[in-house]
Design an enzyme around this catalytic site. Structure first.
Site: not given
Ligand code: 2AM
Ligand code: CA
Length: 255
Positions: A66, A81, A83-84, A86, A209
Protein backbone atom coordinates in the site's frame (compact mmCIF):
# COMPACT_ATOMS: atom_id res chain seq x y z
CA UNK A 1 6.66 -20.21 3.27
CA UNK A 2 3.67 -20.36 5.64
CA UNK A 3 5.98 -20.47 8.68
CA UNK A 4 7.95 -17.55 7.25
CA UNK A 5 4.73 -15.57 6.74
CA UNK A 6 3.61 -16.42 10.28
CA UNK A 7 6.93 -15.21 11.71
CA UNK A 8 7.17 -11.92 9.79
CA UNK A 9 3.53 -10.98 10.39
CA UNK A 10 3.97 -11.63 14.14
CA UNK A 11 7.02 -9.35 14.09
CA UNK A 12 5.21 -6.73 12.01
CA UNK A 13 2.29 -6.78 14.47
CA UNK A 14 4.69 -6.28 17.40
CA UNK A 15 6.34 -3.38 15.54
CA UNK A 16 2.94 -1.71 15.04
CA UNK A 17 2.33 -1.96 18.81
CA UNK A 18 5.65 -0.18 19.49
CA UNK A 19 4.50 2.68 17.27
CA UNK A 20 1.14 2.67 19.00
CA UNK A 21 2.91 3.49 22.27
CA UNK A 22 4.34 6.61 20.58
CA UNK A 23 0.80 7.51 19.60
CA UNK A 24 -0.22 7.32 23.24
CA UNK A 25 2.66 9.64 24.20
CA UNK A 26 1.74 11.98 21.33
CA UNK A 27 5.04 11.62 19.48
CA UNK A 28 3.82 9.81 16.38
CA UNK A 29 3.77 11.73 13.09
CA UNK A 30 0.46 11.43 11.24
CA UNK A 31 0.26 12.68 7.65
CA UNK A 32 -2.67 12.97 5.26
CA UNK A 33 -2.67 11.29 1.86
CA UNK A 34 -5.88 13.16 1.17
CA UNK A 35 -8.51 14.93 3.24
CA UNK A 36 -9.53 11.79 5.16
CA UNK A 37 -6.86 9.28 4.19
CA UNK A 38 -4.26 9.09 6.95
CA UNK A 39 -0.79 7.56 6.89
CA UNK A 40 1.47 7.29 9.93
CA UNK A 41 5.12 6.49 10.51
CA UNK A 42 3.83 3.10 11.62
CA UNK A 43 2.32 2.30 8.20
CA UNK A 44 5.60 3.16 6.50
CA UNK A 45 7.84 1.36 9.03
CA UNK A 46 5.76 -1.83 9.13
CA UNK A 47 5.69 -2.01 5.34
CA UNK A 48 9.44 -1.34 5.13
CA UNK A 49 10.06 -4.16 7.62
CA UNK A 50 7.90 -6.62 5.65
CA UNK A 51 9.41 -5.68 2.28
CA UNK A 52 12.95 -6.08 3.63
CA UNK A 53 12.18 -9.48 5.11
CA UNK A 54 10.49 -10.73 1.93
CA UNK A 55 13.25 -9.42 -0.33
CA UNK A 56 15.91 -11.08 1.84
CA UNK A 57 14.14 -14.45 1.84
CA UNK A 58 12.62 -14.40 -1.67
CA UNK A 59 14.65 -11.93 -3.76
CA UNK A 60 12.92 -12.92 -7.04
CA UNK A 61 9.36 -12.41 -5.80
CA UNK A 62 7.25 -9.38 -6.73
CA UNK A 63 5.65 -7.23 -4.03
CA UNK A 64 2.67 -4.87 -4.02
CA UNK A 65 2.51 -2.68 -0.93
CA UNK A 66 0.00 0.00 0.00
CA UNK A 67 2.72 2.48 0.91
CA UNK A 68 5.62 1.58 -1.41
CA UNK A 69 3.71 0.42 -4.50
CA UNK A 70 4.97 -2.16 -6.98
CA UNK A 71 8.28 -4.02 -6.72
CA UNK A 72 8.75 -6.12 -9.87
CA UNK A 73 9.59 -9.81 -9.73
CA UNK A 74 8.57 -13.27 -10.94
CA UNK A 75 5.14 -14.99 -10.83
CA UNK A 76 5.06 -14.93 -7.04
CA UNK A 77 3.67 -11.72 -5.54
CA UNK A 78 3.34 -10.61 -1.93
CA UNK A 79 0.48 -8.21 -1.30
CA UNK A 80 0.89 -6.07 1.80
CA UNK A 81 -1.36 -3.74 3.73
CA UNK A 82 0.89 -2.75 6.65
CA UNK A 83 -1.92 -1.17 8.68
CA UNK A 84 -5.42 -1.77 7.41
CA UNK A 85 -7.63 0.52 9.42
CA UNK A 86 -5.21 3.40 9.88
CA UNK A 87 -8.02 5.61 11.17
CA UNK A 88 -8.72 3.09 13.97
CA UNK A 89 -4.99 2.94 14.69
CA UNK A 90 -4.70 6.72 14.97
CA UNK A 91 -7.78 6.90 17.20
CA UNK A 92 -6.40 4.20 19.50
CA UNK A 93 -9.13 1.71 18.65
CA UNK A 94 -8.35 -2.02 18.45
CA UNK A 95 -9.73 -2.75 14.98
CA UNK A 96 -6.69 -2.42 12.80
CA UNK A 97 -4.68 -5.22 11.21
CA UNK A 98 -1.56 -6.14 9.30
CA UNK A 99 -2.59 -7.99 6.14
CA UNK A 100 -0.26 -10.03 3.94
CA UNK A 101 -1.21 -12.33 1.06
CA UNK A 102 0.90 -14.41 -1.30
CA UNK A 103 -0.23 -14.83 -4.88
CA UNK A 104 1.24 -17.38 -7.30
CA UNK A 105 0.49 -17.22 -11.02
CA UNK A 106 -2.47 -14.95 -10.35
CA UNK A 107 -4.04 -17.08 -7.59
CA UNK A 108 -3.99 -16.28 -3.89
CA UNK A 109 -2.23 -19.17 -2.11
CA UNK A 110 -1.56 -17.82 1.39
CA UNK A 111 -3.23 -15.12 3.44
CA UNK A 112 -2.65 -13.74 6.93
CA UNK A 113 -4.49 -11.03 8.86
CA UNK A 114 -3.06 -10.11 12.25
CA UNK A 115 -4.99 -7.88 14.65
CA UNK A 116 -2.21 -6.95 17.12
CA UNK A 117 -4.28 -5.33 19.88
CA UNK A 118 -6.79 -8.18 19.78
CA UNK A 119 -4.00 -10.77 19.77
CA UNK A 120 -5.57 -12.63 16.87
CA UNK A 121 -3.86 -14.10 13.83
CA UNK A 122 -6.04 -15.43 11.02
CA UNK A 123 -4.28 -17.56 8.41
CA UNK A 124 -5.39 -19.40 5.29
CA UNK A 125 -3.62 -21.64 2.82
CA UNK A 126 -5.26 -22.53 -0.49
CA UNK A 127 -6.88 -25.97 -0.22
CA UNK A 128 -5.95 -26.36 3.44
CA UNK A 129 -8.54 -24.28 5.29
CA UNK A 130 -8.37 -21.26 7.56
CA UNK A 131 -7.36 -20.85 11.19
CA UNK A 132 -7.60 -18.36 14.04
CA UNK A 133 -4.58 -18.59 16.35
CA UNK A 134 -3.99 -22.08 14.94
CA UNK A 135 -7.55 -23.39 15.43
CA UNK A 136 -9.71 -24.20 12.37
CA UNK A 137 -12.48 -21.69 11.60
CA UNK A 138 -15.57 -21.66 9.38
CA UNK A 139 -18.18 -19.21 8.14
CA UNK A 140 -21.49 -18.84 10.00
CA UNK A 141 -24.56 -20.97 9.32
CA UNK A 142 -26.85 -17.92 9.10
CA UNK A 143 -29.48 -18.55 6.39
CA UNK A 144 -31.63 -15.40 6.45
CA UNK A 145 -30.76 -11.73 6.09
CA UNK A 146 -33.15 -10.96 8.94
CA UNK A 147 -30.81 -12.94 11.25
CA UNK A 148 -27.60 -11.54 9.78
CA UNK A 149 -25.06 -9.13 11.24
CA UNK A 150 -23.13 -7.70 8.30
CA UNK A 151 -19.96 -5.67 8.10
CA UNK A 152 -19.53 -2.77 5.74
CA UNK A 153 -17.44 0.36 5.29
CA UNK A 154 -17.47 3.77 3.71
CA UNK A 155 -13.98 4.19 2.30
CA UNK A 156 -15.54 5.02 -1.06
CA UNK A 157 -17.27 8.08 0.33
CA UNK A 158 -13.91 9.51 1.31
CA UNK A 159 -12.85 9.42 -2.32
CA UNK A 160 -15.92 11.42 -3.40
CA UNK A 161 -16.80 8.61 -5.80
CA UNK A 162 -20.31 8.90 -7.23
CA UNK A 163 -20.83 5.10 -6.91
CA UNK A 164 -20.67 4.75 -3.16
CA UNK A 165 -22.21 2.99 -0.19
CA UNK A 166 -24.79 5.70 0.49
CA UNK A 167 -26.95 3.98 -2.15
CA UNK A 168 -26.64 0.49 -0.64
CA UNK A 169 -26.66 1.08 3.11
CA UNK A 170 -30.37 2.06 3.28
CA UNK A 171 -31.32 -1.05 1.27
CA UNK A 172 -29.62 -3.45 3.68
CA UNK A 173 -30.03 -1.78 7.04
CA UNK A 174 -33.82 -2.27 7.46
CA UNK A 175 -33.76 -5.96 6.46
CA UNK A 176 -30.80 -7.27 8.46
CA UNK A 177 -30.29 -7.70 12.21
CA UNK A 178 -27.55 -5.08 12.42
CA UNK A 179 -24.43 -3.67 10.89
CA UNK A 180 -20.88 -3.44 12.20
CA UNK A 181 -18.34 -0.98 10.83
CA UNK A 182 -14.88 -1.89 12.10
CA UNK A 183 -12.83 0.25 9.67
CA UNK A 184 -10.52 -2.54 8.48
CA UNK A 185 -11.73 -4.53 5.49
CA UNK A 186 -9.15 -7.20 6.31
CA UNK A 187 -10.68 -7.66 9.80
CA UNK A 188 -14.21 -7.61 8.35
CA UNK A 189 -13.30 -10.47 6.01
CA UNK A 190 -11.49 -12.36 8.78
CA UNK A 191 -14.64 -11.99 10.92
CA UNK A 192 -16.76 -13.41 8.09
CA UNK A 193 -14.28 -16.31 7.89
CA UNK A 194 -14.71 -17.16 11.59
CA UNK A 195 -18.48 -16.54 11.66
CA UNK A 196 -18.51 -13.44 13.88
CA UNK A 197 -19.95 -11.55 10.92
CA UNK A 198 -22.43 -13.31 8.65
CA UNK A 199 -21.40 -11.26 5.64
CA UNK A 200 -19.65 -8.15 4.37
CA UNK A 201 -20.00 -5.69 1.52
CA UNK A 202 -17.97 -2.64 0.56
CA UNK A 203 -17.11 -0.57 -2.51
CA UNK A 204 -13.93 0.78 -4.03
CA UNK A 205 -11.49 -1.26 -2.01
CA UNK A 206 -7.94 -1.87 -3.18
CA UNK A 207 -6.36 -5.30 -3.68
CA UNK A 208 -4.16 -4.90 -0.60
CA UNK A 209 -7.23 -4.32 1.62
CA UNK A 210 -8.86 -7.57 0.45
CA UNK A 211 -6.29 -10.09 -0.79
CA UNK A 212 -5.60 -12.03 2.44
CA UNK A 213 -9.18 -11.69 3.71
CA UNK A 214 -10.66 -13.08 0.48
CA UNK A 215 -8.64 -16.28 0.81
CA UNK A 216 -9.61 -16.52 4.50
CA UNK A 217 -13.31 -16.42 3.62
CA UNK A 218 -12.96 -18.91 0.77
CA UNK A 219 -10.92 -21.35 2.83
CA UNK A 220 -13.43 -21.02 5.68
CA UNK A 221 -16.20 -22.20 3.31
CA UNK A 222 -17.53 -18.81 2.23
CA UNK A 223 -18.05 -17.07 -1.10
CA UNK A 224 -16.43 -13.83 -2.26
CA UNK A 225 -17.55 -11.97 -5.39
CA UNK A 226 -18.21 -8.49 -6.70
CA UNK A 227 -21.78 -7.10 -6.65
CA UNK A 228 -22.61 -9.02 -9.87
CA UNK A 229 -21.67 -12.37 -8.38
CA UNK A 230 -18.48 -12.65 -10.46
CA UNK A 231 -14.85 -11.74 -9.93
CA UNK A 232 -14.96 -9.07 -12.66
CA UNK A 233 -15.30 -6.13 -10.30
CA UNK A 234 -12.70 -7.38 -7.78
CA UNK A 235 -10.87 -5.53 -6.35
CA UNK A 236 -13.31 -2.72 -5.92
CA UNK A 237 -16.81 -3.78 -4.97
CA UNK A 238 -16.80 -6.86 -2.77
CA UNK A 239 -19.38 -9.12 -1.14
CA UNK A 240 -18.61 -12.04 1.16
CA UNK A 241 -20.87 -14.47 3.03
CA UNK A 242 -21.62 -18.14 3.54
CA UNK A 243 -22.95 -19.94 0.42
CA UNK A 244 -26.60 -19.76 1.58
CA UNK A 245 -26.61 -16.09 2.53
CA UNK A 246 -24.42 -14.86 -0.32
CA UNK A 247 -27.10 -14.94 -3.09
CA UNK A 248 -29.54 -13.23 -0.73
CA UNK A 249 -27.00 -10.48 -0.07
CA UNK A 250 -26.41 -10.00 -3.81
CA UNK A 251 -30.15 -9.79 -4.47
CA UNK A 252 -30.65 -7.24 -1.69
CA UNK A 253 -27.82 -5.06 -3.02
CA UNK A 254 -29.39 -5.19 -6.51
CA UNK A 255 -32.96 -4.54 -5.34
P1 2AM B 1 -6.69 1.67 5.18
O1 2AM B 1 -6.99 1.87 6.60
O2 2AM B 1 -5.48 0.79 4.94
O3 2AM B 1 -6.63 2.95 4.39
C1 2AM B 1 -12.42 0.71 5.68
O4 2AM B 1 -13.64 1.01 5.15
C2 2AM B 1 -11.45 0.21 4.61
O5 2AM B 1 -11.26 1.20 3.59
C3 2AM B 1 -10.07 -0.09 5.14
O6 2AM B 1 -9.67 -1.30 4.59
C4 2AM B 1 -9.23 1.10 4.71
O7 2AM B 1 -7.89 0.79 4.52
C5 2AM B 1 -9.87 1.44 3.39
N1 2AM B 1 -9.67 2.84 3.01
C6 2AM B 1 -9.46 3.90 3.79
N2 2AM B 1 -9.36 5.04 3.09
C7 2AM B 1 -9.51 4.70 1.81
C8 2AM B 1 -9.49 5.43 0.58
N3 2AM B 1 -9.31 6.73 0.54
N4 2AM B 1 -9.67 4.73 -0.55
C9 2AM B 1 -9.87 3.40 -0.52
N5 2AM B 1 -9.89 2.66 0.59
C10 2AM B 1 -9.70 3.30 1.75
CA1 CA C 1 -6.06 -0.89 3.67
Amino acid sequence: MKEFLNRIIDQAAALSLEYKRQLQSDTLTVNRKSQKDLVTEADVAVERFLVEQIQAAYPDHAILGEESGTHDGNDWRWIIDPIDGTTSFVHDQPFYSVSVAVEHQGKMVLGAVHAPVLGELFMAERGKGATLNGQPIGVSQCAALSDAVLGTGFACVRKDKPHNNMAYFPKLMPIIRDVRRYGSAAIDLAYVACGRLDGFWELNLNLFDMAAGMLLVQEAGGVVTDFDGTAEGLPGCITAANPTLHPLLLAALKA
